[in-house]
Design a protein around this motif. Structure first.
Motif, PDB file in Angstrom:
ATOM      1  N   TRP A 217      16.048  -3.129   8.336  1.00 22.21           N
ATOM      2  CA  TRP A 217      15.025  -2.132   8.639  1.00 22.21           C
ATOM      3  C   TRP A 217      13.653  -2.770   8.509  1.00 22.21           C
ATOM      4  O   TRP A 217      13.496  -3.824   7.890  1.00 22.21           O
ATOM      5  N   GLU A 218      12.670  -2.119   9.102  1.00 23.52           N
ATOM      6  CA  GLU A 218      11.302  -2.635   9.090  1.00 23.52           C
ATOM      7  C   GLU A 218      10.325  -1.468   9.003  1.00 23.52           C
ATOM      8  O   GLU A 218      10.517  -0.430   9.652  1.00 23.52           O
ATOM      9  N   LEU A 219       9.290  -1.639   8.194  1.00 30.43           N
ATOM     10  CA  LEU A 219       8.234  -0.644   8.062  1.00 30.43           C
ATOM     11  C   LEU A 219       6.895  -1.291   8.412  1.00 30.43           C
ATOM     12  O   LEU A 219       6.567  -2.351   7.870  1.00 30.43           O
ATOM     13  N   PRO A 220       6.136  -0.686   9.304  1.00 33.11           N
ATOM     14  CA  PRO A 220       4.770  -1.185   9.512  1.00 33.11           C
ATOM     15  C   PRO A 220       3.927  -0.870   8.283  1.00 33.11           C
ATOM     16  O   PRO A 220       4.143   0.137   7.603  1.00 33.11           O
ATOM     17  N   TRP A 221       2.982  -1.740   7.981  1.00 32.78           N
ATOM     18  CA  TRP A 221       2.140  -1.558   6.799  1.00 32.78           C
ATOM     19  C   TRP A 221       0.676  -1.615   7.230  1.00 32.78           C
ATOM     20  O   TRP A 221       0.307  -2.429   8.084  1.00 32.78           O
ATOM     21  N   ALA A 222      -0.161  -0.749   6.637  1.00 31.12           N
ATOM     22  CA  ALA A 222      -1.565  -0.672   7.061  1.00 31.12           C
ATOM     23  C   ALA A 222      -2.314  -1.959   6.755  1.00 31.12           C
ATOM     24  O   ALA A 222      -3.241  -2.330   7.484  1.00 31.12           O
ATOM     25  N   ARG A 223      -1.942  -2.642   5.670  1.00 26.93           N
ATOM     26  CA  ARG A 223      -2.593  -3.892   5.270  1.00 26.93           C
ATOM     27  C   ARG A 223      -1.520  -4.915   4.885  1.00 26.93           C
ATOM     28  O   ARG A 223      -0.341  -4.579   4.736  1.00 26.93           O
ATOM     29  N   HIS A 224      -1.971  -6.144   4.683  1.00 24.74           N
ATOM     30  CA  HIS A 224      -1.038  -7.170   4.226  1.00 24.74           C
ATOM     31  C   HIS A 224      -0.442  -6.778   2.881  1.00 24.74           C
ATOM     32  O   HIS A 224      -1.192  -6.559   1.921  1.00 24.74           O
ATOM     33  N   PRO A 225       0.864  -6.693   2.742  1.00 28.69           N
ATOM     34  CA  PRO A 225       1.442  -6.584   1.398  1.00 28.69           C
ATOM     35  C   PRO A 225       1.162  -7.876   0.625  1.00 28.69           C
ATOM     36  O   PRO A 225       1.397  -8.975   1.125  1.00 28.69           O
ATOM     37  N   ARG A 226       0.634  -7.720  -0.581  1.00 24.25           N
ATOM     38  CA  ARG A 226       0.331  -8.899  -1.398  1.00 24.25           C
ATOM     39  C   ARG A 226       1.479  -9.271  -2.317  1.00 24.25           C
ATOM     40  O   ARG A 226       1.607 -10.423  -2.731  1.00 24.25           O
ATOM     41  N   ALA A 227       2.294  -8.287  -2.708  1.00 21.62           N
ATOM     42  CA  ALA A 227       3.422  -8.554  -3.599  1.00 21.62           C
ATOM     43  C   ALA A 227       4.523  -7.542  -3.329  1.00 21.62           C
ATOM     44  O   ALA A 227       4.250  -6.379  -3.024  1.00 21.62           O
TER      45      ALA A 227
END
Length: 553
Positions: A217-227
């Motif tokens: 599965w994949e989720l779009p993220w508003a910003r870069h995940p840092r951790a």
């Protein structure tokens, strides 16, 4: 008195006659040589055409003639291929001059492909041969496929999106499933784990039961995940520059807390989350997202750097003070799960002190990497004074130090430490790895080379798997080309199969963090655009087989 001329000639004539008599003018001439036996096959070649493997063609008759006046004592006829069989022969005995014998041959292939052989007549000084040819085929019988899947043979030689029966005219054929993923085969391919190679020595019945997607599965993220961190029950906690989010193992959002300004996260053994905030405070969250407490660390001009949390809830964090204009120091704090300070240690060994990594082993020994530099007078230039890796006991005293080492840090539960450094500026970039044992001794150092690229994240899993990820550099500019991740093979000292992540051409992609779930899947956080930007990102769950079996999209 003169002699009579006839008298003087007579002795010479008699001498000549005597010589001729002695030279053997009455001997018989030598006998002529015996005739050479010659065997001739009635045709130089024969093409048997196509034949299915496991069946036989009609017999073909070849006539062998002794085309000489001499007899042949022992005639034999052979064929030099198992695909062609001599079924009957009268050419196994004496063959008189001018006589003939017969050989019957059939094409009986045991393997698909093109076959060539020679039918040889022997027994005479001059034999003969005929060239035999034939093409054989065997069927791949595809009985079943899941919806939307196809089976492709070789380099796109043929494909089936539904049950089919295809003749194959090569000795071997390799089948692959599309779309790219991890297939579960049946029938003759049941033992295959990825592509299926078949030896075409008969009909091969094949089924494709399913194709597991590489990305679960994949989720779009508003910003870069840092951790990204994994809770004991399999939940996934994601930190970006503005929020902390908890997801289920299937990607469903359980809760999300905005306005925390997080700079790092850690999880304890019960699944509680500890957030290191940019202000230098730590907020503890319950498994369901409730705030259980916030503790402010002392000092001014604070800048949060790193946090690590032990299973029992002990917290270790690094916070810098000062600025990059005058001077900068940092402090390592050890706190209880309730925020009480156990001990702290300040590092002020030069004008600017910069931490680069923090880790814990299973005994809560602390591993700290960093460097010290100074500014050259009034210029903007800087001079590096030292880089280091230090191990501290759980109570704070330093156990050992290694100087002139790389900066990116990964620590295993056993206390094995990996230090990474990368060079960028020329595509695709490269990196180096040094491994240290629990006493700080270098186990090995290796230059990984120009592939897979630059390292942006590295971590040891609880099962001692060293995961690395990062990006390819472009030839110019500060944008990445594409992201990548892999597991380092600690025996070969090289990455295993590498998975690449493509991004939009105008922004590229990078991997910013990755972890292994309890069931062996790989959680990957990453983003598009420069590392310091706030561009969009993603969180993906990959099938764990990407770490051991390469995937070509």
């Amino acid at each position: 008195m003169s002699r009579n001329p006839l008298q003087s000639l007579l002795p010479r004539v008699c001498a000549s006659a005597l010589f001729l008599a002695c030279s053997g003018e009455n001997e018989e001439p030598p006998p002529p040589p015996a005739p050479t036996a010659v065997l001739i096959i009635d045709r130089p070649s024969l093409d048997f055409g196509e034949q299915e493997v496991g069946t036989s063609s009609a017999e073909q008759v070849f006539t062998l003639r002794n085309a000489s006046p001499a007899s042949v004592e022992a005639v034999s006829v052979t064929v030099d291929s198992e695909a062609f069989v001599i079924t009957a022969s009268t050419c196994e005995r004496f063959l008189d001059a001018g006589h003939e014998c017969e050989v019957r041959v059939k094409f009986a292939p045991g393997l698909a492909g093109s076959h060539t052989a020679r039918l040889r007549a022997q027994g005479a000084p001059e034999g003969d041969e005929a060239v035999l040819q034939g093409t054989s085929f065997a069927y791949v019988d595809i009985r079943g496929l899941p919806a939307g899947a196809s089976i492709v043979a070789g380099a796109d030689a043929w494909s089936c999106g539904a049950p089919c029966k295809v003749p194959v005219r090569t000795a071997e054929v390799t089948l692959r499933a599309t779309p790219a993923g991890y297939p579960r085969w049946g029938g003759a391919c049941a033992a295959a784990t990825r592509d299926c190679s078949l030896r075409m020595d008969g009909v091969k019945v094949v089924s494709l039961e399913e194709v597991a997607s590489v990305v679960k599965w994949e989720l779009p993220w508003a910003r870069h995940p840092r951790a990204v961190r994994i809770a004991p029950g399999g939940d996934i906690v994601v930190q970006d520059d503005s929020a902390v989010t908890r997801l289920s193992s299937t990607g469903q959002q359980r809760w999300r807390l905005e306005s925390l300004s997080p700079r790092g996260i850690g999880l304890d053994g019960a699944g509680g989350t500890y957030v290191l905030r940019s202000s230098g405070s730590i907020t503890r969250l319950s498994e369901d997202g409730r705030e259980l407490g916030t503790w402010q660390l002392p000092g001014t001009e604070l800048s949060a750097e790193f946090i690590a949390v032990a299973p029992d809830g002990d917290v270790y964090c690094v916070v810098s003070t000062g600025n990059y204009e005058r001077a900068r120091q940092y402090t390592l704090y050890a706190l209880t799960s309730q925020g009480t300070e156990r001990w702290s240690r300040t590092f002020d060994e030069g004008q600017f002190n910069r931490p680069t990594g923090l880790g814990l082993d299973a005994m809560e020994a602390v591993y700290l990497s960093g460097f010290v530099y100074r500014r050259d007078g009034t210029s903007q230039g800087t001079t590096l004074e030292k880089t280091y890796l230090r191990k501290l006991s759980p109570e704070g005293p330093q156990l050992w130090e290694k100087l002139n080492v790389s900066s990116r840090l990964a620590v295993s539960r056993a206390g094995v430490t990996g230090l990474f450094s990368s060079t960028s500026g020329s595509a695709p970039g490269r990196f180096w790895v040094s491994m240290f044992d629990t006493q700080g001794n270098v186990q090995w150092t290796t230059d990984v080379g120009g592939h897979p690229g630059v390292v942006d994240t590295q971590t040891f899993t609880p099962t001692h798997v060293l995961l690395v990820g990062g990006h390819w550099d472009r030839a110019s500019g500060d944008l990445p080309d594409k992201g990548w991740f892999a597991a380092m093979n600690l025996d070969t000292r090289a990455p295993g199969p590498v998975t690449y992540i493509e991004g939009p051409p105008e922004s590229g992609a990078r991997v910013t963090d990755l972890q292994l779930t309890p069931e062996g899947s790989v959680v990957v956080g990453g983003g598009f655009g420069p590392s310091y930007g706030n561009d969009a990102g993603f969180v993906r769950l990959y099938d764990g087989r990407v770490l051991t079996v390469g995937v070509s999209p």
